[in-house]
Design an enzyme around this catalytic site. Sequence first.
Site, mmCIF file in Angstrom:
data_model
loop_
_atom_site.group_PDB
_atom_site.id
_atom_site.type_symbol
_atom_site.label_atom_id
_atom_site.label_comp_id
_atom_site.label_asym_id
_atom_site.label_seq_id
_atom_site.Cartn_x
_atom_site.Cartn_y
_atom_site.Cartn_z
ATOM 1 N N CYS A 97 0.856 -1.182 0.000
ATOM 2 C CA CYS A 97 0.000 0.000 0.000
ATOM 3 C C CYS A 97 0.889 1.228 0.000
ATOM 4 C CB CYS A 97 -0.895 -0.021 1.243
ATOM 5 S SG CYS A 97 -1.990 1.403 1.349
ATOM 6 N N HIS B 162 -9.273 -3.596 -2.261
ATOM 7 C CA HIS B 162 -8.258 -2.851 -1.507
ATOM 8 C C HIS B 162 -8.655 -1.368 -1.406
ATOM 9 C CE1 HIS B 162 -3.763 -2.029 -0.646
ATOM 10 N NE2 HIS B 162 -4.275 -0.820 -0.829
ATOM 11 N N GLU B 163 -9.134 -0.811 -2.530
ATOM 12 C CA GLU B 163 -9.497 0.620 -2.542
ATOM 13 C C GLU B 163 -10.772 0.879 -1.729
ATOM 14 O OE1 GLU B 163 -7.157 2.397 -3.386
ATOM 15 O OE2 GLU B 163 -6.141 0.756 -4.414
ATOM 16 N N HIS C 231 -10.083 1.122 1.831
ATOM 17 C CA HIS C 231 -9.566 2.431 2.256
ATOM 18 C C HIS C 231 -10.700 3.392 2.613
ATOM 19 C CE1 HIS C 231 -5.237 2.371 1.903
ATOM 20 N NE2 HIS C 231 -5.255 1.931 0.658
HETATM 21 C C1 SB7 Z 1 -1.752 -4.676 -4.292
HETATM 22 C C2 SB7 Z 1 -1.651 -3.317 -4.379
HETATM 23 C C3 SB7 Z 1 -2.800 -2.539 -4.456
HETATM 24 C C4 SB7 Z 1 -4.011 -3.145 -4.448
HETATM 25 C C5 SB7 Z 1 -4.107 -4.508 -4.353
HETATM 26 C C6 SB7 Z 1 -2.972 -5.266 -4.278
HETATM 27 C C7 SB7 Z 1 -2.752 -1.034 -4.562
HETATM 28 C C8 SB7 Z 1 -1.554 -0.378 -4.011
HETATM 29 C C9 SB7 Z 1 -1.677 1.107 -4.001
HETATM 30 N N1 SB7 Z 1 -2.520 1.558 -2.961
HETATM 31 O O1 SB7 Z 1 -2.052 1.766 -1.752
HETATM 32 C C10 SB7 Z 1 -3.805 1.976 -3.239
HETATM 33 O O2 SB7 Z 1 -4.606 2.115 -2.139
HETATM 34 NI NI NI Z 2 -3.596 1.169 -0.432
#
Ligand code: SB7
Ligand code: NI
Length: 181
Positions: free
Chosen positions: A108, A151-152, A155
């Site tokens: 992240c 993942h987003e 957040h």
């Molecule tokens: C690996 C990386 C991400 C999502 C899923 C698996 C995004 C990394 C960038 N971020 O921190 C976005 O929030």
């Molecule tokens: Ni992230």
Amino acid sequence: MKDITRDGNPVLRKRAEKVEFPLSDENKKMAKDMMEFLKNSQDEKIAEKYHLRAGVGLAAPQIGVSLQMACVLVPGPDDKIELEETLINPVIVSESVRMAALEEGEGCLSVDRNVPGYVPRHDKVTIRYQNLDGETKVLKIRDYKAIVCQHEIDHLNGILFYDHINKENPFSVDDSTILIG
Ligand code: SB7
Ligand code: NI
């Protein structure tokens, strides 16, 4: 583009607020800047010059704004883009029972340290969201794209990827979880 907020900043642990439509000029600009940031971070030359880590997604709390807005930019093979979307007020409306995790674990932009372990997520999700014009859209995605979107969306709900990692056994997942890598 403002600096990326780091783990420890309370904005990353808050539930972000709903975005109102029509979008304010400020919110429109923020959405544009966030997507531009992702494009730049994936451009080798620009990323090197500005010391950016490549990102496939970015959520508003990561730039210090507690609003339900996130951008995803997932590259595909041969310079193609697999998914480019600004997700506003996104919700997961359905999800597969089957789980999936990236073989490499997750990272992240807001978390400086490397946290090893599988991050189990739903392999398939259906997401309802609004686009920049306030139109309601439905997106059905699976595997890597589904992982990035989850993942987003996490957040926007104050959740970070390592919250999902099994503390005792970071690399253990149940038999039905597929590993993607
Ligand atoms: C690996 C990386 C991400 C999502 C899923 C698996 C995004 C990394 C960038 N971020 O921190 C976005 O929030
Ligand atoms: Ni992230």
